[in-house]
Design an enzyme around this catalytic site. Structure first.
Site, PDB file in Angstrom:
ATOM      1  N   GLU A   1       0.860  -1.194  -0.002  1.00 37.59           N
ATOM      2  CA  GLU A   1       0.127  -0.016  -0.022  1.00 37.59           C
ATOM      3  C   GLU A   1       0.834   1.181   0.032  1.00 37.59           C
ATOM      4  O   GLU A   1       0.466   2.266  -0.798  1.00 37.59           O
ATOM      5  CB  GLU A   1      -1.013   0.084   1.225  1.00 37.59           C
ATOM      6  CG  GLU A   1      -1.940  -1.285   1.279  1.00 37.59           C
ATOM      7  CD  GLU A   1      -2.863  -1.073  -0.266  1.00 37.59           C
ATOM      8  OE1 GLU A   1      -3.081   0.140  -0.619  1.00 37.59           O
ATOM      9  OE2 GLU A   1      -3.429  -1.869  -0.438  1.00 37.59           O
TER      10      GLU A   1
ATOM     11  N   CYS B   1     -13.315   1.491 -14.639  1.00 33.50           N
ATOM     12  CA  CYS B   1     -13.791   2.679 -14.198  1.00 33.50           C
ATOM     13  C   CYS B   1     -12.529   3.840 -14.492  1.00 33.50           C
ATOM     14  O   CYS B   1     -12.318   4.585 -13.444  1.00 33.50           O
ATOM     15  CB  CYS B   1     -14.355   2.955 -13.149  1.00 33.50           C
ATOM     16  SG  CYS B   1     -15.468   4.402 -12.860  1.00 33.50           S
TER      17      CYS B   1
ATOM     18  N   CYS C   1     -17.704   1.310 -19.734  1.00 33.76           N
ATOM     19  CA  CYS C   1     -18.822   1.173 -18.922  1.00 33.76           C
ATOM     20  C   CYS C   1     -19.696  -0.299 -19.150  1.00 33.76           C
ATOM     21  O   CYS C   1     -20.253  -0.736 -18.356  1.00 33.76           O
ATOM     22  CB  CYS C   1     -20.039   2.422 -19.499  1.00 33.76           C
ATOM     23  SG  CYS C   1     -19.080   3.766 -18.912  1.00 33.76           S
TER      24      CYS C   1
ATOM     25  N   CYS D   1     -18.726  -2.959 -16.734  1.00 32.67           N
ATOM     26  CA  CYS D   1     -18.804  -2.332 -15.300  1.00 32.67           C
ATOM     27  C   CYS D   1     -19.740  -3.254 -14.585  1.00 32.67           C
ATOM     28  O   CYS D   1     -21.116  -3.520 -15.012  1.00 32.67           O
ATOM     29  CB  CYS D   1     -19.169  -1.236 -15.240  1.00 32.67           C
ATOM     30  SG  CYS D   1     -19.072  -0.490 -13.338  1.00 32.67           S
TER      31      CYS D   1
ATOM     32  N   CYS E   1     -25.252   3.132 -11.575  1.00 36.01           N
ATOM     33  CA  CYS E   1     -24.475   4.232 -11.649  1.00 36.01           C
ATOM     34  C   CYS E   1     -25.216   5.510 -12.065  1.00 36.01           C
ATOM     35  O   CYS E   1     -25.868   5.445 -13.308  1.00 36.01           O
ATOM     36  CB  CYS E   1     -23.414   3.887 -12.805  1.00 36.01           C
ATOM     37  SG  CYS E   1     -22.014   5.297 -13.330  1.00 36.01           S
TER      38      CYS E   1
END
Length: 555
Positions: free
Chosen positions: A140, A296, A303, A306, A312
């Site tokens: 991270e 995205c 899209c 997705c 959305c």
């Protein structure tokens, strides 16, 4: 004595009622009047604090300052009140069914489409919780401001060299900087090692188990990093918000206001916490980030692929605008949109930024206005002993332990005016402070390197100076002579490697290996183009030997 905490319903009622209602209620008696006044005062204090809160670092954006006299839960409840008062329900998830569909759709997609990444494999296969947390922690920190493709090799080398917190804690800062070299944002590596040492020396080798304690106890661990470690390594149901999640949430809920603002940041964290799956929090958070990274995306999002496109709002807005543009239906299409009761919704884009039909869902999120980086100029010199014993050596000096590129090694340099006045003299003085008397006439300007850091656009005016003789120059503290091979493995920044390329003359023109760096070499030193070499050899054959020599030098 602990002050009394007003109920959320009471605060909400005060915000909704008109002043006249509050006045009638106050007439009931002195006690009720004092209570209402006290509650309104706390509410006003929370609102003012929220609106006046300055910008904060990305990793802890959205936090409301806690008041020393207030209980821990009060600030959070006040934050919820402020958000509810400022936000249209259009931007929220209004029922549990919607949340359930979002979770199930996203996790099902993630199980099938997730990328095979080394930190995921390591975390999934590690039974020891402290080792698992360490594996997540390293990934991270490396992934902050850095693309996955770049991080993979760095992560693999790091975990091979320091597989445990104890190994990292016992390493030197020089070793950390050396392995981190080229990854950028060098303070990340330093803070990571500081955190490892604190865990080993002060916490008995045990990584804190919750996002709250991780953020409070470990240096360099902000709200996002703490949430990622707690959810992925320890299964805590806490949401996370990074750049990818910001983009996903802003599109899914059609949030067009500036995501870097305090109110919008708070709303995004609130949405992330509402959505996170309590049964699989780590997978859910990784799935949300994966969706933003692979589907995205900032430009040209996919899209059709997705898993949550049915939820959305940005997609719905695109359909609405397309229907309006085609005028295929009379009146307004039957597509829901934000319609706040009073005033401008604080999560919608401002009226000054109209919808751009060419962008589609990429109208969200709004791009935050950024200040251009300040420009600085530095004269820098590659000082070399070509005939030193044991091979040619170049001089490097160490930067201070704080500030830009802290603790890294670089060629001697001095800050100068962009005009170039007196930079030759200033640089020569700096070189002599490290290496003693030097021949001024041998200091030659070779070109320049323009490198943009996060907030500084730094132009390096590159000089070179080759010393004669085999006698080593005295080396003061904070400096050292390295061979060329040692230089390429030392803790030096990418910018220094660009500077060295100018010195070697290996890469004239614009440097194509980095979009953020430009290398320029004076025209007199540039290698002729292939076409020009053919013409020269045809009309003036006698220059072939010179061309060959130049080509050999440029290699």
């Amino acid at each position: 004595m602990t002050p009394r905490v007003p109920r959320l319903s009471s605060l909400w009622a005060i915000m909704k009622k008109p002043r006249a209602a509050v006045g009638r209620r106050a007439a009931v008696g002195r006690r009720c009047r004092k209570q209402a006044s006290s509650q309104a005062g706390r509410e006003k204090h929370a609102l003012n604090s929220s609106q006046a809160n300055p910008s904060v670092p990305d990793d802890c954006a959205g936090t409301i300052p806690e008041f020393p006299e207030a209980p821990a839960g009060l600030a959070k409840r006040q934050e919820e009140v402020v958000l509810q008062a400022s936000v249209s329900p259009y931007h929220l998830f209004r029922d549990t069914a919607e949340v359930t569909v979002f979770r199930e759709s996203l996790l099902s997609w993630y199980d099938q489409e997730k990328r095979d990444l080394p930190w995921r494999r390591r975390a999934e296969g590690e039974m020891d919780l402290n080792r698992r947390a360490y594996a997540v922690w390293v990934s991270e920190v490396m992934l902050q401001q850095t693309q996955v493709a770049t991080v993979i090799n760095y992560y693999t080398r790091w975990m091979q060299k320091w597989p445990t917190l104890q190994d990292l804690a016992s390493a030197s800062l020089e070793e950390v900087n050396q392995l981190w070299a080229g990854l950028g944002y060098y303070s990340r590596g330093r803070r990571l090692q500081e955190g490892a040492r604190k865990v080993v020396e002060e916490l008995g080798g045990h990584v804190p188990r919750t996002a709250e304690t991780l953020q409070r106890l470990l240096p360099g661990v902000g709200r996002y990093t703490a949430g990622a470690i707690a959810s992925i390594a320890f299964g805590q149901a806490t949401g996370v918000v990074d750049g990818n999640v910001v983009r996903v949430l802003c599109r899914v809920r059609a949030i067009g206001a500036d995501p870097s603002s305090t109110l919008v940041s708070q709303q995004l964290w609130s949405l992330a916490q509402q959505l996170v799956d309590p049964a699989r929090p780590g997978d859910f958070n990784q799935a949300a980030m994966e969706l933003g990274a692979t589907v995205c995306t900032p430009q040209r999002p996919l899209c059709s692929q997705c898993p949550v496109q049915s939820l959305c709002r940005a997609r719905q807005r695109v359909e609405r605008e397309q229907l309006l543009a085609s005028q295929s239906l009379p009146g307004s299409p039957d597509v829901e949109e934000c319609a706040p009761n009073t005033g401008q919704c604080q999560l919608c884009a401002p009226p000054t930024e109209p919808w751009d039909q060419t962008l589609g869902v990429a109208n969200f999120p709004r791009k935050a206005s950024r200040r251009p980086p300040r420009e600085e100029c530095s004269a820098i010199c590659v000082l070399e002993q070509p005939r030193a014993r044991g091979g040619a050596r170049i001089l490097l000096v160490q930067r201070p332990n704080s500030g830009l590129l802290a603790g890294l090694w670089e060629f001697p340099s001095v800050t100068v005016e962009p005009s170039g006045q007196c930079q030759h003299k200033a640089l020569l003085q700096e070189l002599q402070s490290w290496a003693g008397p030097l021949p001024a006439t041998r200091l030659q300007h070779l070109g320049q390197v323009v490198h943009t850091f996060s907030h500084i656009k730094l132009t390096y005016q590159v000089y070179g100076l080759a010393l004669e003789g085999q006698t080593p120059v005295t080396t003061p503290s904070g400096a050292r002579w390295l061979t060329r091979e040692e230089f390429h493995t030392a803790a030096v920044s990418t910018a220094m490697k660009k500077v060295f390329r100018v010195y070697e003359g290996q890469q004239p023109g614009t440097c194509k290996s980095s979009k953020r760096s430009q290398v320029s070499i004076p025209a007199s030193r540039k290698k002729p183009s292939p076409g020009q070499q053919i013409l020269d050899s045809f009309f003036r054959p006698h220059i072939r030997s010179d061309a060959s020599r130049l080509n050999g030098t440029a290699q």
